[in-house]
Motif scaffolding. Structure first.
Motif, PDB file in Angstrom:
ATOM      1  N   GLY A  46       0.841  -1.197   0.000  1.00  0.00           N
ATOM      2  CA  GLY A  46       0.000   0.000   0.000  1.00  0.00           C
ATOM      3  C   GLY A  46       0.872   1.240   0.000  1.00  0.00           C
ATOM      4  O   GLY A  46       0.699   2.137   0.833  1.00  0.00           O
ATOM      5  N   ALA A  48       1.570   3.823  -2.162  1.00  0.00           N
ATOM      6  CA  ALA A  48       1.303   5.146  -2.729  1.00  0.00           C
ATOM      7  C   ALA A  48       1.034   6.171  -1.618  1.00  0.00           C
ATOM      8  O   ALA A  48       0.440   5.822  -0.590  1.00  0.00           O
ATOM      9  N   ASP A  68       1.020  -1.255  -4.789  1.00  0.00           N
ATOM     10  CA  ASP A  68      -0.218  -0.520  -4.537  1.00  0.00           C
ATOM     11  C   ASP A  68      -1.154  -0.691  -5.726  1.00  0.00           C
ATOM     12  O   ASP A  68      -0.713  -0.912  -6.860  1.00  0.00           O
ATOM     13  N   GLN A  70      -2.881   1.719  -6.777  1.00  0.00           N
ATOM     14  CA  GLN A  70      -2.701   2.954  -7.525  1.00  0.00           C
ATOM     15  C   GLN A  70      -1.303   2.997  -8.132  1.00  0.00           C
ATOM     16  O   GLN A  70      -0.363   2.383  -7.612  1.00  0.00           O
ATOM     17  N   ILE A  72       2.243   4.412  -8.713  1.00  0.00           N
ATOM     18  CA  ILE A  72       3.192   5.184  -7.923  1.00  0.00           C
ATOM     19  C   ILE A  72       4.167   5.864  -8.886  1.00  0.00           C
ATOM     20  O   ILE A  72       4.792   5.196  -9.716  1.00  0.00           O
ATOM     21  N   THR A  80       8.373  -0.487  -8.492  1.00  0.00           N
ATOM     22  CA  THR A  80       6.977  -0.442  -8.077  1.00  0.00           C
ATOM     23  C   THR A  80       6.147  -1.446  -8.876  1.00  0.00           C
ATOM     24  O   THR A  80       6.421  -1.717 -10.046  1.00  0.00           O
ATOM     25  N   LYS A  82       2.077  -2.343  -9.678  1.00  0.00           N
ATOM     26  CA  LYS A  82       0.683  -1.922  -9.594  1.00  0.00           C
ATOM     27  C   LYS A  82      -0.177  -3.181  -9.510  1.00  0.00           C
ATOM     28  O   LYS A  82      -0.238  -3.971 -10.445  1.00  0.00           O
ATOM     29  N   CYS A 106       3.970  -1.336   6.062  1.00  0.00           N
ATOM     30  CA  CYS A 106       2.646  -1.029   5.517  1.00  0.00           C
ATOM     31  C   CYS A 106       2.041   0.157   6.259  1.00  0.00           C
ATOM     32  O   CYS A 106       1.728   0.061   7.450  1.00  0.00           O
ATOM     33  N   ALA A 108      -0.664   1.632   4.900  1.00  0.00           N
ATOM     34  CA  ALA A 108      -1.962   1.745   4.231  1.00  0.00           C
ATOM     35  C   ALA A 108      -3.083   1.954   5.246  1.00  0.00           C
ATOM     36  O   ALA A 108      -2.996   1.506   6.385  1.00  0.00           O
TER      37      ALA A 108
END
Length: 253
Positions: A46, A48, A68, A70, A72, A80, A82, A106, A108
């Motif tokens: 998590g 981003a 993540d 989203q 990054i 990274t 996705k 984490c 998030a």
């Protein structure tokens, strides 16, 4: 003026080029607990917008991977992915990049609804997912840190983490906003032992140690059993688990 514009850590993050004020939270955690060391391989779940990735890279200098749903924005030296951190396909992408992970972090948080009981529950669920993923990724002795919201399920979650790590504590960061209920749960020394704290099992006491405790073994893993005698067949309960051994007590013969 918006509150975040007046926020010390918000402004400091902007000045230092960090993507979020959360960067300082990881810095403070690491200064106190050494979750990440130089050369470590780190996975950020998590991740981003990337504030923790920036700090993890600064500390480690080694392989740092952010995951993540989203996108990054690129960070030099950081990989990274996705995707959903719970999905086997995403986890396979991580293992395609590294063969060991020293720390899973984490920061998030669930989407906040304003309903405290619901938000707390979602936070705990997210923490469970992070713990499950960490258990698949971490090398023996690895470290873990995760953010959760405080509430009535906090102790239950802390006990789950205790079953997986030799040392567990919680930390309220000075970089967290005063009104925030967030707290960080920290686990050090990931346990890959064949037994878990609280587990009940039957063993044979093979020997007696210098301290007088009986010694049993499970898959060459040593269990020290209080007040047990050599040759005894006993039902025991695991009281504590360390990286290389465990402690137990006799329930019955």
């Amino acid at each position: 003026m918006p509150a975040k514009k007046r926020d010390f850590f918000y402004n400091k993050a902007k000045q230092m080029g960090y993507r979020s004020r959360a960067s300082f939270k990881l810095q403070y955690i690491n200064e106190r607990y050494e979750i990440i060391k130089e050369g470590d391989t780190v996975v950020d779940l998590g991740a981003a917008p990337g504030g923790w990735l920036q700090v993890a890279k600064e500390i480690s200098g080694g392989t740092v991977i952010g995951v993540d749903l989203q996108k990054i924005e690129p960070i030099e030296g950081v990989t990274t992915i996705k995707g959903d951190m719970t999905a086997p396909a995403t986890q396979e992408k991580i293992f395609a990049l590294v063969d060991r992970v020293d720390a899973v972090i984490c920061d998030a948080a669930p989407n906040v609804s304003g309903n405290w009981a619901l938000d707390h529950g979602r936070s705990i669920d997210l923490g469970k997912v992070a713990l499950d993923v960490a258990a698949k990724l971490l090398s023996p002795g690895g470290n873990f840190v995760v953010k959760i919201f405080q509430g009535d399920m906090y102790d239950m979650y802390l006990n789950l983490v205790r079953k997986n790590f030799a040392f567990v504590t919680s930390y309220k960061s000075e970089a967290s906003r005063k009104q925030s209920a967030e707290i960080y749960v920290i686990g050090k020394g990931f346990l890959t032992a064949p037994v878990k704290k609280g587990q009940v099992m039957e063993v044979v006491i093979e020997d007696v140690g210098k301290s007088g405790d009986g010694i049993a073994r499970v898959e060459d893993f040593v269990i020290f059993v209080k007040d047990a005698r050599k040759g005894q067949k006993a039902k025991i309960k695991i009281d504590d688990v360390k990286e290389k051994f465990a402690f137990a007590k006799v329930l019955s013969e």
